[in-house]
Enzyme design. Structure first.
Site, PDB file in Angstrom:
ATOM      1  N   ARG C 252      -5.963  16.124 -22.787  1.00  0.00           N
ATOM      2  CA  ARG C 252      -5.883  16.816 -24.068  1.00  0.00           C
ATOM      3  C   ARG C 252      -6.814  18.013 -24.012  1.00  0.00           C
ATOM      4  NH1 ARG C 252     -10.327  15.418 -27.328  1.00  0.00           N
ATOM      5  NH2 ARG C 252     -10.529  13.186 -27.064  1.00  0.00           N
ATOM      6  N   HIS C 256     -10.037  15.796 -30.413  1.00  0.00           N
ATOM      7  CA  HIS C 256      -9.328  14.548 -30.721  1.00  0.00           C
ATOM      8  C   HIS C 256      -8.524  14.722 -32.004  1.00  0.00           C
ATOM      9  CE1 HIS C 256      -8.525  10.357 -31.544  1.00  0.00           C
ATOM     10  NE2 HIS C 256      -9.094  10.491 -32.720  1.00  0.00           N
ATOM     11  N   TYR C 265     -19.192  15.919 -26.452  1.00  0.00           N
ATOM     12  CA  TYR C 265     -19.093  14.917 -25.388  1.00  0.00           C
ATOM     13  C   TYR C 265     -18.479  15.416 -24.078  1.00  0.00           C
ATOM     14  CZ  TYR C 265     -14.468  14.424 -27.653  1.00  0.00           C
ATOM     15  OH  TYR C 265     -13.234  14.655 -28.212  1.00  0.00           O
TER      16      TYR C 265
END
Ligand SMILES: Cc1ncc(C[n+]2csc(CCOP(=O)(O)OP(=O)(O)O)c2C)c(N)n1
Ligand SMILES: Cc1ncc(C[n+]2csc(CCOP(=O)(O)OP(=O)(O)O)c2C)c(N)n1
Ligand SMILES: [Mg+2]
Ligand SMILES: [Mg+2]
Lengths: 332, 350, 350, 332
Positions: C252, C256, C265
């Site tokens: 991706r 998210h 992250y």
């Protein structure tokens, strides 16, 4: 197959369950029975005894030991043309399937604006009093009555069991069908051989009375009745209501009775906190406040985990405890 | 990936040594110790069934046929390890050191039966299937965090592998490399459901491949195979090598519980044809000259006496205390619970 | 047991054909069809992010980078098959035929967005992770019972494999040999948690070994690999060969969801270095002479228009109807619910 | 580390949660934080922001996406010397762990006669009102308040959040700690830098009044307060009780208030059937029957699944609905 009208057979509650299953398996080809040990073994309580022989392995299906799998897969079957009748071996083992019931079984109709329904029945034996092993004796019906989109039914007699189970299977929405283990073989009564239904959502006033309304379901109906009989010897006239359907509640029957008697005692095996008794209490508060002559009394299990069986008789409401509550209520 | 899962055994059905690399380790002492435990728990088991039939015990889950699996695995443990059994693993817990009287009490619905002896870490039997697996992983992980070399063992059956908790426990065990042994007793049935309907995989051992976890499939009726396999897995866990799944293939001779009628779903006559793990060990011992009739007889009667004495103690145990219904719900009871308790006891004249 | 899980691809990163056995099948028509879907859903996706930023849409889950996986899999389906998507699979559902306006509506908190077009069997996106897997198995099993050749596809991510429902669904699929495709998009992350912390296994494909189920690991950014692998799995399912697990390795590119900040992250710069599945397909098409600038431009502007029109329709959609809060709870509303509804509407002057 | 006394910082509720976690992580080495995305990401609401940097990956642990695994494993950690503080990402995703909580977290102390306790805190954001995706807005606290052996806490302010969370972590028994998402960043208030606890089991009477008792928790406290302010302009004096602890209920505070005012309105986001409101109603019935001048009113969500967000404003109780209930109760 022409069924003779008005033929009756003496049956226990568990036999009436089997009879209802057989009836629907015969007249509705989309019905399936799924669960652990429901096949050859006929279920741990024999509720599906003989059904696999009669209807084949294709319709009476032994599943893996996997409650979320059973319920989750049954959702797929239900939205795709079948009527799964799921047996959960004991109500205390339904929790692994809780998520599937909570977020899908009960919500799919709402989430698809009615395009998909989940016509599923989940049968589960429940309750204490038969010296069963740990976790086999839960009566956590309130975890399900509080779930919008799910109906909950609980018969107390063989006759009701058959009529309510057939109604549950015919219902277009999911129904949790609770079977009191203590009542399974407690007594027999005549049950008609033909198909019949008992309306979901209607309570049954089994004894009329003037002074106090007793409300109970499942195994507690007998406890209430015993207390009522005893109360009668003291000159107290009890009206006994067998709730039959735990959601939706029968507002009319309950409020009419309480408005007549002015007093209510609710009896259930589950603990007091969070018990369905509180919903009944709220219903009475909402409908019958001005009629009440005493606080509504509840006789319930205590707010402790259902104990191992050596102590279960202290946990389960007894006629004595109900009688004490009746007396307290009348004396108020 | 290790992907073949032949059944490992040290003794064959007749008690002949097949893995001769182990011969030296199969000493008289070890044989006798294992025999003793197996005979002891069988004596217990048969007595329990008997008591249940007489109405002196509640529903009981027998383990006859699984003694090698339970004794071989538990005997390999150290005192400070953790054991997470199911309702069918009191053979293992007794071997590990659980109190026999309390074990009987458990089957009489007494909560005292859930409380392990002294310093032993034995969890109460898990009744909801597979739920104990993550517990064992957590307890093992705690040991690892403490820097100890103790491990935890989760006992579970073939049916348990179908539950989500098995999967989630396996995954946590492997991700956190917890020193845990996932000890599976594959007795071929989950109540009436045969393993072929429980899963489409040939073995349970291969399920470890999903987690990158070592696993092994063994003859669970060969007590030596169980014991030495367990030892190896324990060593791996104690030395930081993480979890192991052990599939011990076994058979339950009797009913699922005393409330079960196995003839509903299988031919009990043919079931009884299987080789008894105790007889197999005896055959080996006889062959090796480890089997002294008199010694064995002494052991047997010692166990009879021990079990009878335990029954006696169990039956003269103080009656259940109604306070226990309330008192252990919280460390300190909330007021409302105190009130419920007081009201109840007062009304009962206490 | 098949135990090696190399990543299968037909195109390499640069769009060169690596599996030449497939060359003949990589026609212009197919390329263009796949390109069209991929471009269409990307146009949708970018617009949705845009709308969310402007406060014209709720929290949105983008799929940029996963277009090949979603289009390649959905394009292989037949109209009467069943699709069980997650919140990130509207690329797949749009390809399958879901209505674009309704898809927008979903992200505006409108329940109308949960209802599939016409006769298509598309379940509302599963938000609780992995719960849709058993549903797909059940729907597929129902098709098998009916004797049809239709299948069901469950879409799910790498993180979903940790849930019990994944395991229970896989087990049911294999035990009942349901014609279901377990289509995994391994995009390397479950929100912020990288796959290395999610599982200890090297691949997701190998998890099928636990169930004796065929599985395959593919390059999920190679739309041909996805399409032909899916076709093969579908054929197996339709012809009674049971379930298949497909692990489509993808990435991706973005967050998210629009509520997520991936720079917390991972290095988003490096994330963007990955080869874009659309660019890879374009490179192939150019190389093959399938890429007509003008034709492509026409497609692109058609998609822009389609998306803009859909936004317009979405924004002029009738306002939410408060009746829908109540009316779909049951087929027939219980009296008490009718009362709640009436009371509420009356108090609001309805 | 000497903490300066009486230093205060303005904080939001979610910051106060982080502060409480930091406090306990610092002074109790057995505490661990476990959950999905709690590490680098600092949690989807940033409640654990910066904690992994400060306390390391060994104590702030990103787990697999597996609620039953998180809770189940934490049981093992808890009985073996650790204090797991679990984050469940949203209350609507706690259901996969329901079995572990129901049959183990809450029962292990009872089942081992106190030999093992489960000193675990489960934190979960809950509630509607922030336009979150589906299933992210449940307020199913009653599924947990009804579970014997579990305590349930729900702060409505930053100050309370810190004090209650520290108390929860220090509690020897399992505590479900509910955090209203709508309240997370609703306002700031001064929060002391040092450690302090607020007693679990005590409600907080935040506004005194004479005519009606309003009982609420979490985000509904503000709704109640707004309604109270509005009612005051009509000359109705409301007493507002912030429940703070949902189990065990503070019988004294509630009954004293209702006995003073003679009227009660209970406000919660969850649906009416099976809502905690019914437990409060039962408590009032049991303790204050003769004081009641009107039926207890409940202003709650409806008996439907929490809707997708376009309709959520119709679902959640509003000051207007509360005011109507107040008026109805006073007019009764
Ligand atoms: C969650 C749950 N579901 C169902 C049961 C009822 N039940 C008790 S034992 C059993 C079979 C277990 O089979 P297996 O795991 O193979 O262990 P075995 O009994 O053979 O030792 C079942 C279904 C249960 N205890 N828990
Ligand atoms: C049962 C449950 N737990 C937690 C969440 C919160 N959540 C939403 S998406 C997500 C990550 C899912 O990761 P993956 O399965 O890899 O799918 P992806 O988002 O990468 O497509 C999480 C934890 C949820 N929706 N459901
Ligand atoms: Mg078994
Ligand atoms: Mg992912």
């Amino acid at each position: 197959m022409a069924t003779p009208i008005n033929r009756q057979t003496e049956m226990t509650l568990v036999q009436a369950v089997t009879d209802a299953l057989r009836t629907k398996l015969t007249d509705d080809e989309t019905t399936l029975v799924l669960g652990e040990d429901v096949g050859k073994n006929g279920g741990v309580f024999r509720a599906t005894d003989g059904l696999q022989e009669e209807f084949g392995e294709d319709r009476i299906i032994d599943t893996p030991l996997s409650e979320a799998g059973i319920v989750g897969t049954s959702i797929g079957l239900a939205v795709n043309g079948f009527k799964p009748i799921v047996e959960i071996q004991f109500l205390g083992f339904i929790y692994p399937a809780y998520e599937q019931i909570m977020t899908h079984v009960s919500r799919i109709r709402m989430r698809t604006m009615g395009r998909y329904g989940v016509p599923m029945v989940i049968r589960a034996p429940y309750g204490a009093g038969i010296r069963a092993p740990e976790i086999h004796s839960d009566s956590t019906e309130a975890l399900f009555t509080s779930m919008p989109g799910l109906k909950v039914v609980c018969p107390s007699t063989p006759y009701d069991a058959k009529g309510l189970l057939i109604a549950a299977i015919e219902d277009p929405d999911p129904v949790l069908f609770l079977e009191s283990m203590r009542s399974y073989r407690a007594f027999k009564e005549p049950v008609p051989s033909e198909a019949y239904t008992i309306e979901i959502g209607k309570a049954n006033c089994i004894t009329e009375g003037q002074d106090v309304t007793l409300i109970a379901w499942g195994a507690m109906v007998q406890v209430a009745q015993k207390a009522a009989t005893e109360a009668a010897t003291r000159g107290i006239s009890c009206e006994v209501i067998d709730l039959r359907t735990l959601y939706p509640l029968d507002r009319e029957t309950i409020s009419a009775s309480v408005q007549k008697t002015g007093r209510a005692v609710i009896i259930h095996e589950a603990q007091a906190t969070g018990g369905l008794g509180n919903d009944l209490l709220a219903l009475i508060n909402d409908t019958s406040f001005l009629y009440l002559r005493a606080p509504v009394a509840r006789v319930t299990g205590f707010d402790v985990p259902v104990p191992l069986f050596a102590l279960e008789d202290h946990y389960i409401p007894t006629p004595t405890r109900v009688l004490e509550a009746i007396q307290r209520t009348v004396d108020f | 990936m290790e992907t073949e899962f032949p059944i490992y055994r040290i003794l064959d059905d007749a008690g002949q040594v097949t893995d001769t690399s182990k011969t030296d380790l199969l000493t008289k002492d070890l044989s006798l110790a294992l025999f003793t435990h197996m005979n002891r728990i069988r004596t217990f088991d048969r007595k329990a069934i008997n008591l249940q039939r007489q109405g002196r015990l509640g529903t009981y889950a027998p383990f006859e046929g699984q003694e090698a699996a339970q004794v071989g695995s538990a005997y390999a443990l150290q005192d400070k390890d953790w054991v997470f059994p199911t309702y069918r693993d009191h053979g293992a817990t007794l071997t590990f050191g659980a109190d026999m009287v309390r074990t009987f009490l458990y089957w009489n619905g007494r909560v005292e039966g859930c409380v392990a002896t002294d310093e032993l870490h034995i969890f109460p039997p898990a009744v909801p299937i597979a739920t104990q697996i993550p517990h064992a992983v957590g307890a093992a992980w705690a040991e690892k965090r403490k820097g100890s070399t103790q491990v935890a063992v989760a006992y579970f059956g073939d049916g348990a592998t179908s539950e989500g908790d098995f999967h989630e426990g396996m995954n946590f065990a492997s991700v956190f490399q917890a020193p845990v042994i996932l000890f599976n007793q594959n007795n071929g049935y989950a109540i009436s459901v045969p393993i072929q309907k429980q899963m489409h995989s040939e073995t349970i051992a291969q399920k470890a491949l999903a987690y990158g976890m070592p696993s092994v499939r063994i003859d669970g009726n060969d007590v030596f195979a169980v014991y030495f396999t367990m030892q190896k897995a324990l060593e791996r866990a104690r030395s930081g090598g993480g979890p192991t799944l052990i599939e011990a293939v076994t058979w339950r001779f009797g009913a699922h519980t005393t409330a079960d009628d196995p003839s509903k779903y299988r031919d009990q006559e043919r079931s009884r044809d299987r080789v008894d793990p105790l007889e197999r060990l005896e055959a080996f011992m006889k062959e090796q000259g480890f089997y002294d009739e008199q010694e064995i007889e002494t052991i047997r009667s010692r166990h009879q006496e021990e079990v009878e004495a335990a029954v006696k103690t169990m039956e003269s145990f103080p009656p259940p205390d109604v306070n226990d219904l309330f008192d252990h719900t919280f460390a300190t009871l909330p007021d409302d619970l105190v009130r419920q308790k007081t009201d109840y006891l007062t009304a009962r004249g206490n």
